[in-house]
Design a protein around this motif. Structure first.
Motif: not given
Length: 817
Positions: A144, A146, A149, A708, A737-739, A743, A746, A748, A787, A794
């Motif tokens: 989880q 970011m 990534k 996020d 980051s954004k889904d 969802d 993602t 990032a 991703t 998730k």
């Protein structure tokens, strides 16, 4: 000064949280609800299953908890009648209605079945904490975060509490690089561990365990502790996976895939990835030289510009076979291939005593590097029952090559260097765990590690003639056999764990060109003792002791001269002896609804500690004296420190965790060498005492539109050394980051070293020279990653449990109680 004020404010800030969190509700007479949660098919425990206790026909939980690695849970409630719900991601939940609880109640074993419907859709659930604090270790969950990534394992470790990674990729724990790095519970087989960690992608990592005071079940190697990197192993039923693509500035590209296919009996998993990375860096060294009467003789300014390019491919494929409901056999092959180019340009500017320019020269080092690493691992687990009685067996066979060919163009000289290394290693291990009575557990095991390394190194001049003083052929052989046993038990609120490990070591360091053969044989006993007191359901006190060992390896023992600079050179010492450390640790952990606080005080007493010394060789290059840096066994080192880690969730949309470590290091010893010019013996007094500290704070915020944002700041305090001092260093990373795609995906974006401030700065004071140096291995980087997940939640069930084998260490058991 601003950085000191910043850290002081952080300490005051979190102290306020701590005082606030202490003001909890008054204690009530409660009873305990206990039980175990297992996976129905494999009969293995599920860690992090959620237990919720509610008033009848009410959906709001009034008490709850999660299961430990054995699947056990314990929840305190006031006597009454309740509905009890047991849940686990991607599993069908179980409910117990109208349960009358008037005294301590054991619900027995609750078996959960996988929910096929959930496995075919994306389920967004609350994420567990990025950092989990346990009694004997800290667990950092990578999935989880970011910040890493599109990054590497080095980036992962640089976000782990108590751990820091310098600009050259060297890993330290609580300010010490005297550590052992494991991958899935086994030592890394890479020849150059720092380089291997920079090549392994972050998305291959599941979690990282930090064990500051290991028990007897672990290798005795690593005076300051163990870092265990656990790779991903898919557990979801059916076919599922994750794809990640990334790009960045300076020029960086990456593509990786994690795929998994599971049936009732077989689980196939694979990870493959390619990355192209550019690291731009640089540095400087400004030196002032003195005459024998103390007057200034001359000055030399060195400006360095570096660029490192790496092409890396890694692949891992394996199969886990459920031979029987209680027997599991896993086989895997890991392969890693890397190639790269290193460009290192140094410009020298000479000045006289009045700092008037007198001339310049340069040195250009162009190097081609390459490595091939292949490893086969096999793991067999036999569970005799569901109470922890089991036998495990492991086998690892690996072969690693590491080559480097450099062309050094310098005015007025020209050199060529070659460094070829081949390492082969075999490891065997068996562990047996037997529960005894209520809260008791006996463990015993064997481990054998057998390896050899051949290293050919030479330097040639412009006529392609080999320099015999700088060339050698090294043969290094290491055979280690170990036996251990330990017993843990629980009496009321006290838990005890006592262990003893015996290791026999046989090492050969042979210089084939000069027929110089060295053999070192020694065996040692390594006792360990752990005591835990359960103050309440939410707080525990621990005290521990262990004896640890650090063996010299790699460049520490290789007498080959590092020729990247012709006036500041490095050479290993094949005559190094191992160092022994007695470690003492006292810890306290307290949990509230929104806060977890963990603090510890530690003391380390090390004999024959390794230390680097700098001495003049008597040689001159363009009138500049050549300085040799090499490791020696210093007399003694004592380290005392205090550390705390704090996790705080003030709101559902904001999570904070911080880590602070302060320590004092006192070393005593001296080094003697013969002056190459006068022939006299020179004695260097290396006694030193220094304070230093390290602080990190991590904030994760959910912004509007479900974006996020993560921000991490860290600071390494100044530290005095025997021959100078290292200055403080500040760094900051950030990520967004954004889904997207319902969802299933993602995006990032992260920035590493926002202010481009992670620069190693140091002063060195010698008898006839003082120097100021700066070195930045990697400048600020920008990274964008995408991703995509299919048939996979998730929050990933495999992020929360690895019921069969998590590679969690050399042994099989857990701390009793």
């Amino acid at each position: 000064m601003k950085q000191i004020n910043f850290v002081v404010m952080l300490v005051l800030f979190f102290t306020g949280f701590y005082n606030y969190a202490q003001q909890g509700p008054p204690a009530r007479n409660k009873v305990k609800v206990t039980g175990k949660v297992f996976e129905k098919v494999s009969k293995q425990p599920l860690e992090y299953a959620t237990i919720s206790i509610m008033a009848p026909n009410d959906t709001k939980a009034i008490a709850g908890g999660i299961t430990n690695p054995k699947g056990e849970f314990e929840v305190a409630v006031a006597p009454g009648t309740y509905d009890i719900k047991i849940e686990f991601i991607s599993f069908k939940s179980t409910e117990i209605k109208q349960k009358n609880i008037q005294e301590d109640t054991n619900l027995g074993v609750v078996n959960l079945s996988e929910d096929a419907a959930q496995l075919n859709e994306v389920v967004v659930r609350a994420e567990k904490s990025t950092v989990e604090i346990k009694l004997d270790k800290k667990v950092y969950n990578v999935g989880q975060d970011m910040m890493v990534k599109g990054g590497t394992v080095s980036d992962v470790l640089d976000n782990v509490p108590s751990v820091s990674v310098d600009t050259e990729g060297n890993v330290s724990l609580r300010g010490s690089d005297n550590i052992r790095i494991l991958i899935d519970g086994r030592p890394s087989n890479a020849i150059n561990v720092a380089e291997a960690l920079r090549q392994l992608p972050a998305d291959a990592i599941d979690k990282v365990e930090v064990i500051t005071n290991p028990s007897a079940r672990y290798d005795a190697e690593g005076g300051s502790g163990i870092i265990n990197i656990i790779l991903k192993k898919g557990k979801n039923q059916g076919f599922n996976g994750t794809f990640i693509a990334s790009t960045g500035i300076p020029e960086t590209y990456g593509l990786s895939a994690n795929l998994n296919y599971k049936t009732e009996k077989l689980n196939y998993f694979t990870t493959a990835g390619y990355n192209y990375r550019t690291n731009e860096g640089g540095g400087l060294t400004n030196s002032q030289y003195f005459n024998e009467d103390g007057s200034t003789k001359s000055f030399l300014d060195e400006d360095r510009d570096t660029k490192r390019i790496r092409n890396g491919f890694n692949a891992r494929a394996g199969i886990e076979w459920t031979i029987a409901p209680n027997t599991f056999w896993t086989n895997a092959i890991n392969y890693q291939k890397n190639s790269g180019e290193d460009k290192d340009l140094i410009n020298y500017n000479n000045f006289d005593a009045g700092h008037n320019f007198t001339g310049s020269s340069y040195r250009l080092n162009n190097a081609d590097t390459g490595s091939d690493n292949v490893e086969f691992t096999s793991n067999l687990i036999k569970n005799f029952n569901d109470k922890g009685h089991k036998l495990t067996a492991d086998l690892s066979i690996s072969r690693n090559t590491d080559d480097s060919n450099s062309v050094i163009d310098a005015s007025p000289n020209f050199n060529n260097t070659l460094n070829d290394q081949v390492q082969k290693q075999v490891q065997l291990q068996a562990d047996y765990v037997l529960p005894l009575g209520k809260g008791g557990q006996f463990e015993a095991g064997y481990k054998g590690s057998f390896g050899d390394l051949n290293n050919e190194y030479y330097v040639t001049d412009e006529n392609n003639v080999k320099d015999p003083n700088l060339s050698n052929n090294l043969e290094y052989k290491e055979n280690i056999n170990a036996l251990y046993t330990q017993y843990g038990f629980k009496v009321n609120k006290f838990s005890y764990l006592f262990g003893l490990r015996w290791e026999d070591t046989n090492i050969q360091v042979n210089l084939l060109d000069t027929n110089d053969f060295n053999t070192k044989k020694y065996n040692n006993l390594f006792p360990s003792a752990f005591i835990s007191y359960e103050i309440s359901d939410q707080s525990n006190f621990t005290a521990s002791y262990s004896k640890r060992l650090t063996r010299p390896r790699g460049r520490f023992m290789n007498p080959a001269t590092n020729y990247s600079s012709n006036i500041n050179i490095f050479q290993g010492n094949p005559d190094l002896d191992p160092s022994l450390t007695d470690k003492y640790d006292i810890g306290y952990i307290k949990r509230w609804d929104k806060v977890t606080f963990n603090t510890s005080a530690y003391f380390e007493d090390t004999k024959d500690v390794f230390s680097f010394v700098r001495t003049p060789t008597g040689e001159l290059v363009n009138g500049i004296p050549v300085i040799l840096s090499r490791p020696i066994n210093l007399g003694k080192e004592q380290k005392f420190g205090f550390e705390f880690t704090l996790n705080y969730t003030p709101f559902k949309w904001w999570k904070l965790n911080s880590n602070f470590n302060f320590f004092n290091v006192k070393s005593t010893g001296e080094n003697s060498y013969t002056d190459a010019v006068t022939g006299e013996t020179v004695v260097q007094n290396l006694d030193n005492q220094a304070n230093s500290w390290f602080a990190r704070i991590n904030s994760k915020v959910t912004l509007p539109y479900k974006i996020d944002w993560q921000l991490t700041a860290m600071y390494n305090g100044e530290q005095k050394t025997a021959q100078g001092k290292n200055l403080g260093q500040f760094g900051m990373n950030t990520a967004l980051s954004k889904d997207v795609m319902k969802d299933k995906a993602t995006i990032a974006f992260n920035i590493s070293d926002v202010f481009n401030s992670r620069i190693m700065k140091s002063y060195t004071y010698l008898e006839n020279q003082t120097s100021y140096s700066e070195m930045q291995f990697r400048k600020r980087q920008f990274n964008l990653s995408f991703t995509y997940r299919f048939n996979k939640p998730k929050s990933e069930r495999d992020k929360n449990a690895q019921p069969k084998n998590d590679g969690g260490g050399d042994g099989g058991g857990e701390f009793p109680g």
